[in-house]
Design an enzyme around this catalytic site. Sequence first.
Site, short mmCIF file in Angstrom:
data_model
loop_
_atom_site.label_atom_id
_atom_site.label_comp_id
_atom_site.label_asym_id
_atom_site.label_seq_id
_atom_site.Cartn_x
_atom_site.Cartn_y
_atom_site.Cartn_z
N GLU A 57 -11.70 -16.06 -10.44
CA GLU A 57 -11.91 -13.72 -10.80
C GLU A 57 -11.05 -13.51 -9.88
OE1 GLU A 57 -15.34 -10.94 -12.72
OE2 GLU A 57 -15.06 -12.59 -10.88
N LYS A 64 -15.03 -10.66 -20.54
CA LYS A 64 -16.38 -10.55 -19.66
C LYS A 64 -17.32 -10.16 -20.48
CE LYS A 64 -18.03 -10.99 -15.13
NZ LYS A 64 -18.13 -10.38 -14.27
N CYS A 90 -18.39 -15.59 -14.36
CA CYS A 90 -18.51 -15.04 -12.87
C CYS A 90 -20.44 -14.78 -13.74
CB CYS A 90 -17.79 -13.55 -12.76
SG CYS A 90 -18.62 -13.86 -11.29
#
EC number: 3.5.1.53
Length: 300
Positions: free
Chosen positions: A47, A120, A157
């Site tokens: 990431e 995200k 994540c």
Amino acid sequence: MAEKNRLVTVAALQFACTDDVSTNVATAERLVRAAHQKGANIILIQELFEGYYFCQAQKEEFFHRAKPYLGHPTIVRMQNLAKELGVVIPVSFFEEANNAHYNSVAIIDADGTDLGLYRKSHIPDGPGYQEKFYFNPGDTGFKVFQTKYAKIGVAICWDQWFPEAARAMALQGAEVLFYPTAIGSEPQDDGLDSRDHWRRVMQGHAGANVVPLVASNRIGKEIIETEHGNSEITFYGYSFIAGPTGELVAAAGDKEEAVLVAQFDLDKIKSKRHGWGVYRDRRPDLYKVLLTLDGSNPVK
């Protein structure tokens, strides 16, 4: 004549980042080439690999690190690399979209085609991980991408801690799940070490959905200056590849640069997934409580 099974080799990269974009992108390219030499078809980079994990601190100047999706120089470079090597590369980056900002990943197919974007969805906010200051919640929803080698799901994540995200991608036909990551020590609690918990959660996603899973994390100590002194995180690596029953197939440590690879027979896994019955026996009519925040049942 028996049909050939679909074999795919996946890779997870792991390296320490500097705060220089060109250095980090060069490192990523070097390791992508190393993974290709090991036979990898789909290669995951960690990431926000272009620089330090800047979200340790709330600093307006860090918004200058964001760039628009279209024409993004690192994405273009990875498109050229993917086409040259014939590999699929999910590319994590800090996206600027007019006045919005996202933690995003572009999926580059093996011919260099950009297959689209995932933003995200779950944005953390805590000491050392102050992402809500920088990122809007993603608006793409959980998606799958049909690449040359497999249909893949990619999330980022903090998304990896939510079983709903993994299941949403699996229900859309994801054959492998990928999670680029930046996680390490907790600045407010030296005694908290989440690495084993982190791994086990995702191993559970792999086993529950009967799909392989790839997680790539950075390593190294990064220090960001704040108005209250320095914030420091030691990223613990532990990148890994899990098989479709949740077993660890390949794993890295907490300090070394790594290129992990593993091969999977997608047709064999598909048969196991269908035979295990977890999709056959689902009861979506009973899951409406998952659409609430407080656990109340909306069905009267």
